[in-house]
Every structure is written in structure tokens, then in C-alpha cells.
Design an enzyme around this catalytic site. Structure first.
Site, PDB file in Angstrom:
ATOM      1  CB  ALA A 172     -23.183 -49.572  37.007  1.00  0.00           C
ATOM      2  CB  VAL A 202     -20.735 -46.621  33.938  1.00  0.00           C
ATOM      3  CG1 VAL A 202     -20.556 -48.034  33.367  1.00  0.00           C
ATOM      4  CG2 VAL A 202     -22.221 -46.309  34.104  1.00  0.00           C
ATOM      5  CE  LYS A 203     -13.161 -51.273  37.553  1.00  0.00           C
ATOM      6  NZ  LYS A 203     -12.687 -51.870  38.840  1.00  0.00           N
ATOM      7  CB  THR A 204     -16.931 -49.757  30.962  1.00  0.00           C
ATOM      8  OG1 THR A 204     -17.180 -50.802  30.024  1.00  0.00           O
ATOM      9  CG2 THR A 204     -16.338 -48.554  30.243  1.00  0.00           C
TER      10      THR A 204
END
Length: 307
Positions: A172, A202-204
Site C-alpha cells: 500500500a 506500506v510505503k509512506t
């Protein structure tokens, strides 16, 4: 069928030696099926638990942005230095040699451009095509707080469900609009929602204050986006601080392929992520490799050992 003649009884039963059941090295992933773990172990180096992903999927909404005008020329030489390649299926099929052995994180959402509302995406890849392309993960943008928040979460759920059926993890990607602050409160909210909805990674974005809280409250691995092009030392500092505060890797694009010496830069980033090199030392490595490449007239060709 095997020959049944002269069948010998087994003898190496190792009685008294318990069957090993080692925990998987990535957080939040121990209960996943074998195929999921195997694909994640391609993306993340089991020796370090970290990854340097090369993001080159920008064209799905930006078109031929600087550095990605010719992926076959500018990106293919960088692939050996990356742990994984984040890319669209169109660019993969047209521009990346099939002999490439690096795992693919396949961009699987899209449907908008920089001319329109960015959060208005749909699921843009069927899981059957991800299987055909031997994808190690599928990437979906999620816009928490965006105009089409509900739709983007729905896209994530669809891809997670489809991927689970085929043993393909979902990454995500938290999309942040211009009107939203990239602070720990927002990033903590966005990353946690993605994980709760079933994302395996998760990439943020990195934030200066309390990023450790963001990483700690997300039950799956976080990788940070490089974001806009920064001076090389600043990009290395950001990567170092993120890893130091709990990130499991980086997914950099512009801070690598828009550098004057992209091959030197990706090796410097690797030194930070996998070897815990301090930013100043990594920057010295970048300058040294850049100088060597300029002197010889060709890129440095030493390819990292993943063992």
C-alpha cells in the site's frame, strides 16, 4: 514411477532433534503462507531485513518525467544495484529485459493524471496479469483524507483479496495531497489503516518529528518514499534517519535517477540501508564513485552481493 526394487529403510531420522520452526524475519509476516514469505524474501534482504527498492512507476500519472524519458537507457543500468523494481506493466514489458532476476513490485492502481484529481484511481491490473509477469508484489495507492478516500481503500481491499488467493503480497502506498500535512499524526493514521485493511508492506513518507511512532504503530514493514529530488547528502540523511527510527527500507526514484551519477547514488543508498553507514560516509562514497565514473568514462560496474 520409481523403481521399487532394492528399497532401503531410512536411517537418518535424527531422533531427539526437534523440527526447526524459525520465525520469519519481517514483522507482521510470520503467519503468512510460504509463497507470500518467499516473495517478500525476494524484496527484502533476509540478511539485513531491509530493501532498496527503485521506484520508476511515475509515468502512470506523470508521463515522461525527467529521468524516465527512456527507461531502457536510464533505468536498466541501475537495476543490478536495486533489491526490487517498482514499475508499471507497460514499462516492464516494453523496456526491461526478461533476463532481469530482480523482483518486481507491480504498480496495480491508476486511472488518473496530473491534470486531474489524483485520488480518483481504480484497480488497473488484474491479478492474473501480475501472475503472468511473475510479480513479487502489487502496489496500490491509498489516499487517506483525499476526495476519493473510500474508493482508494476499496482498491486496496480488492488487490489484497486477489493477491491472497495467489500468494502475492500487496504494497500500500500512502498518497498525500497538497492540502494534507505529512506529520506523524497523519502518517500514523494512513499507514495503520493500510495495514488493518490487509496490506503486507506500506510505503509512506518520512517526517522529521516522531517517525519512530509511525513505524512502531504499523504492524507491517514500512518503506519510505524518496519524494521530490533533494541534494544527495540530504537524501542520504533522510534514508539514514528513517532506517534508524524503524523503517525497513526505502523506495526511491527521483533521488536516484535524477542524480548526476545515479549508479553512484544507489550504491550510497545501499550503504546506508544495508550497512548502517552514516550519511557523511555514504556521501563520500557517492562522490568517490562519481569521480571514478567520470575518470573512466563508464559507470562503476561492481554489483552488490545479496548473500
Amino acid at each position: 514411477m520409481p523403481d521399487v526394487d532394492d528399497v532401503q529403510d531410512g536411517k537418518d531420522y535424527h531422533l531427539g532433534v526437534p523440527m526447526q520452526a524459525n520465525a520469519f524475519f519481517l514483522k507482521g509476516s510470520n503467519s503468512l503462507d510460504w509463497g507470500m514469505k518467499n516473495r517478500l524474501a525476494r524484496i527484502f534482504n533476509p540478511a539485513t531485513g531491509k530493501t532498496v527498492m527503485l521506484a520508476v512507476d511515475h509515468g502512470y500519472f506523470q508521463g515522461p518525467t525527467t529521468g524516465l524519458e527512456r527507461i531502457d537507457i536510464s533505468i536498466v543500468p541501475l537495476v543490478p544495484y536495486a533489491d526490487a523494481l517498482m514499475i508499471t506493466r507497460g514499462a516492464l514489458r516494453t523496456s526491461i529485459p526478461a533476463e532481469m532476476s530482480k523482483p518486481v513490485v507491480l504498480r496495480s492502481s491508476g486511472g488518473q493524471s496530473i491534470l486531474k484529481e489524483l485520488s480518483n484511481e481504480l484497480v488497473a491490473v488484474d491479478v492474473a496479469d501480475a501472475v503472468r509477469l511473475n510479480a513479487s508484489a502489487m502496489a496500490v495507492q491509498v489516499y487517506i483524507g483525499g476526495e476519493h478516500e473510500h474508493q482508494s481503500i476499496g482498491n486496496l481491499v480488492k488487490v489484497v483479496d486477489a493477491g491472497n488467493q495467489h500468494g502475492i503480497p500487496t504494497l500500500a502506498v500512502t498518497g498525500v495531497g497538497k492540502e494534507l500535512a505529512r506529520d506523524a499524526k497523519y502518517l500514523g493514521l494512513a499507514t495503520r489503516i493500510c495495514a488493518e485493511m490487509g496490506a503486507h508492506v506500506v510505503k509512506t513518507y518520512f517526517c522529521e518529528k516522531h517517525f519512530a511512532r509511525v513505524a512502531a504503530s504499523c504492524p507491517v514493514p514500512l518503506v519510505i518514499a524518496g519524494g521530490k529530488k533533494l541534494p544527495e547528502l540530504d537524501a542520504l540523511k533522510m534514508a539514514y534517519e528513517a532506517i534508524d527510527q524503524g523503517a525497513s527500507g526505502v523506495d526511491m526514484g527521483r533521488n536516484i535517477f535524477q542524480c548526476e551519477a545515479p549508479i553512484a547514488m544507489i550504491q550510497a543508498v545501499r550503504a546506508v540501508v544495508h550497512d548502517q553507514e552514516k550519511p557523511a560516509k555514504a556521501y563520500e562514497l557517492y562522490l568517490s564513485l562519481k569521480k571514478d565514473a567520470a575518470r573512466t568514462g563508464s559507470p562503476v560496474t561492481a554489483v552488490p552481493n545479496r548473500s
